[in-house]
Write a protein that holds these residues in place. Structure first.
Motif, PDB file in Angstrom:
ATOM      1  N   VAL A  26      76.996  34.358 -41.353  1.00 20.09           N
ATOM      2  CA  VAL A  26      76.385  33.549 -40.298  1.00 20.09           C
ATOM      3  C   VAL A  26      75.950  32.202 -40.862  1.00 20.09           C
ATOM      4  CG1 VAL A  26      75.586  35.599 -39.087  1.00 20.09           C
ATOM      5  CG2 VAL A  26      74.085  34.487 -40.728  1.00 20.09           C
ATOM      6  N   ARG A  27      75.504  31.322 -39.994  1.00 15.52           N
ATOM      7  CA  ARG A  27      74.933  30.047 -40.408  1.00 15.52           C
ATOM      8  C   ARG A  27      73.413  30.157 -40.359  1.00 15.52           C
ATOM      9  NH1 ARG A  27      77.826  25.291 -37.211  1.00 15.52           N
ATOM     10  NH2 ARG A  27      76.599  24.107 -38.727  1.00 15.52           N
ATOM     11  N   ARG A  28      72.744  29.201 -40.997  1.00 14.08           N
ATOM     12  CA  ARG A  28      71.287  29.271 -41.110  1.00 14.08           C
ATOM     13  C   ARG A  28      70.701  27.868 -40.960  1.00 14.08           C
ATOM     14  NH1 ARG A  28      67.584  29.322 -45.844  1.00 14.08           N
ATOM     15  NH2 ARG A  28      65.849  30.743 -45.432  1.00 14.08           N
ATOM     16  N   GLU A  81      82.303  27.440 -40.572  1.00 13.97           N
ATOM     17  CA  GLU A  81      81.683  26.138 -40.812  1.00 13.97           C
ATOM     18  C   GLU A  81      80.228  26.284 -41.235  1.00 13.97           C
ATOM     19  OE1 GLU A  81      81.145  27.310 -36.546  1.00 13.97           O
ATOM     20  OE2 GLU A  81      82.843  27.243 -37.916  1.00 13.97           O
ATOM     21  N   GLY A  82      79.648  25.179 -41.690  1.00 13.83           N
ATOM     22  CA  GLY A  82      78.258  25.205 -42.123  1.00 13.83           C
ATOM     23  C   GLY A  82      77.895  23.937 -42.882  1.00 13.83           C
ATOM     24  N   ASP A  83      76.811  24.014 -43.641  1.00 10.15           N
ATOM     25  CA  ASP A  83      76.341  22.858 -44.409  1.00 10.15           C
ATOM     26  C   ASP A  83      77.295  22.525 -45.551  1.00 10.15           C
ATOM     27  OD1 ASP A  83      73.967  22.556 -42.904  1.00 10.15           O
ATOM     28  OD2 ASP A  83      73.002  24.160 -44.045  1.00 10.15           O
ATOM     29  N   LYS A 107      73.329  30.498 -48.754  1.00 11.74           N
ATOM     30  CA  LYS A 107      74.633  30.769 -48.145  1.00 11.74           C
ATOM     31  C   LYS A 107      75.740  30.595 -49.182  1.00 11.74           C
ATOM     32  CE  LYS A 107      77.645  29.237 -44.326  1.00 11.74           C
ATOM     33  NZ  LYS A 107      77.896  30.554 -43.709  1.00 11.74           N
ATOM     34  N   ASP A 108      75.639  29.546 -49.999  1.00  8.05           N
ATOM     35  CA  ASP A 108      76.621  29.334 -51.064  1.00  8.05           C
ATOM     36  C   ASP A 108      76.696  30.546 -51.982  1.00  8.05           C
ATOM     37  OD1 ASP A 108      77.225  26.801 -50.168  1.00  8.05           O
ATOM     38  OD2 ASP A 108      75.933  25.772 -51.601  1.00  8.05           O
ATOM     39  N   LEU A 109      75.534  31.018 -52.413  1.00 10.74           N
ATOM     40  CA  LEU A 109      75.483  32.127 -53.366  1.00 10.74           C
ATOM     41  C   LEU A 109      76.124  33.382 -52.790  1.00 10.74           C
ATOM     42  CD1 LEU A 109      74.502  33.215 -56.078  1.00 10.74           C
ATOM     43  CD2 LEU A 109      72.302  33.736 -54.996  1.00 10.74           C
ATOM     44  N   VAL A 110      75.761  33.728 -51.562  1.00  9.91           N
ATOM     45  CA  VAL A 110      76.301  34.941 -50.934  1.00  9.91           C
ATOM     46  C   VAL A 110      77.810  34.810 -50.722  1.00  9.91           C
ATOM     47  CG1 VAL A 110      76.257  36.374 -48.871  1.00  9.91           C
ATOM     48  CG2 VAL A 110      74.119  35.521 -49.823  1.00  9.91           C
ATOM     49  N   GLY A 127      89.703  30.993 -44.074  1.00 12.71           N
ATOM     50  CA  GLY A 127      88.706  29.947 -44.271  1.00 12.71           C
ATOM     51  C   GLY A 127      88.822  28.880 -43.195  1.00 12.71           C
ATOM     52  N   ILE A 128      87.738  28.646 -42.454  1.00 15.05           N
ATOM     53  CA  ILE A 128      87.705  27.648 -41.393  1.00 15.05           C
ATOM     54  C   ILE A 128      86.699  26.570 -41.758  1.00 15.05           C
ATOM     55  CG2 ILE A 128      87.225  27.251 -38.940  1.00 15.05           C
ATOM     56  CD1 ILE A 128      87.841  30.227 -38.469  1.00 15.05           C
TER      57      ILE A 128
END
Length: 220
Positions: A26-28, A81-83, A107-110, A127-128
Motif C-alpha cells: 500500500v501507499r502511506r 506508485e508512491g513517493d 516503504k522502501d525497506l519493505v 512494476g508500475i
C-alpha cells in the motif's frame, strides 16, 4: 503475468484451482496528523479480473518482523506508485541529490526485502510507475532523480496542469520480452500489424503505444 501465476495452481480437474495470492504494498501518507495506508482500487480490481487474490501489505513498523508470514504465502508481487525512492539505495551525484522529493524509508525497506525474495525465488513481479523504478534498482540499475532536469525533452512528464490521464507516445523495442508479449496479444486479437516482417527496419518494427505520464524520477 497471469500465465506465470498458473503454475502455482492444481492440475486436478476435480479440485477447483487455487487462486494465486499477489502481494501489493500500500501507499502511506500523513493526513490530519495521522498516518494513513491506502491504495488505488484500480489495481485491486485488475488483480481480481485476472483471477488472482490481492494481499495488501501495510507500511507500519510491525510489518518488518512479520514480513516472512506475508512473503511465504505469495505467488507474485505488484509494485505500484508512491513517493521517490531514497537515493541511499542507488548511486547518485551530489549535484542531483537535491532533486529528490518526499521519500518513504519504511516503504522502501519493505519493498526491497520483498523484491529480493521474489527475484531469488523466481516469483513474477509487475512494476508500475515507482514499482518499475524500484525493480530496476533491485537489478543493479540507476535512476534519474528528475527527468525534466537531467534529460530535458519537449514532453512534460509531470505538470500541475495535467492529470494521470496525460499521454505521450512510446515505442517498444523489438526482440524484448515486452515486445513479444504485446505482439502475441495483438496477433491473438486479430491485429494485422505485421511487426515481424523482415522487410521492416528496426525503427518501423517498434511497437507504438500511448502511455500515461505523471512522474519525475525515471529509469536511467
Amino acid at each position: 503475468m497471469l500465465k506465470l501465476f498458473r503454475r502455482f495452481t492444481t492440475s486436478n480437474p476435480a479440485i477447483p484451482p487455487a487462486k494465486p495470492r499477489i502481494g501489493v504494498l500500500v501507499r502511506r501518507e500523513l493526513r490530519k496528523n495521522a498516518w494513513v495506508n491506502f491504495l488505488s482500487e484500480f489495481h485491486l480490481e485488475l488483480l481480481f479480473e485476472c483471477g488472482a487474490i490481492p494481499v495488501l501489505i501495510p507500511i507500519v513498523r510491525s510489518t518488518i518482523p512479520n514480513l516472512r508470514s506475508y512473503r511465504d504465502s505469495l505467488h507474485g508481487l505488484m509494485l505500484v506508485e508512491g513517493d521517490d525512492v531514497d537515493p541511499q539505495f542507488y548511486r547518485t551525484t551530489h549535484e542531483t541529490a537535491n532533486l529528490i522529493r518526499e521519500t518513504s524509508p519504511m516503504k522502501d525497506l519493505v519493498e526491497f526485502k520483498l523484491v529480493r525474495h521474489a527475484l531469488q525465488n523466481e516469483l513474477p513481479i509487475l512494476g508500475i510507475c515507482r514499482g518499475a523504478q524500484l525493480l530496476n534498482i533491485s537489478c543493479g540499475g540507476q535512476l534519474f532523480n528528475d527527468v525534466q532536469t537531467e534529460l530535458p525533452t519537449k514532453i512534460d512528464h509531470r505538470s500541475s496542469s495535467v492529470d494521470c490521464n496525460f499521454k505521450h507516445r512510446v515505442f517498444i523495442q523489438p526482440e524484448t520480452p515486452l515486445y513479444d508479449w504485446y505482439y502475441n496479444e495483438k496477433e491473438t486479437n486479430g491485429c494485422t500489424y505485421n511487426a515481424k516482417n523482415p522487410k521492416l527496419n528496426d525503427i518501423d518494427r517498434r511497437f507504438p503505444l500511448d502511455t500515461n505520464s505523471y512522474h519525475h524520477q525515471g529509469v536511467r
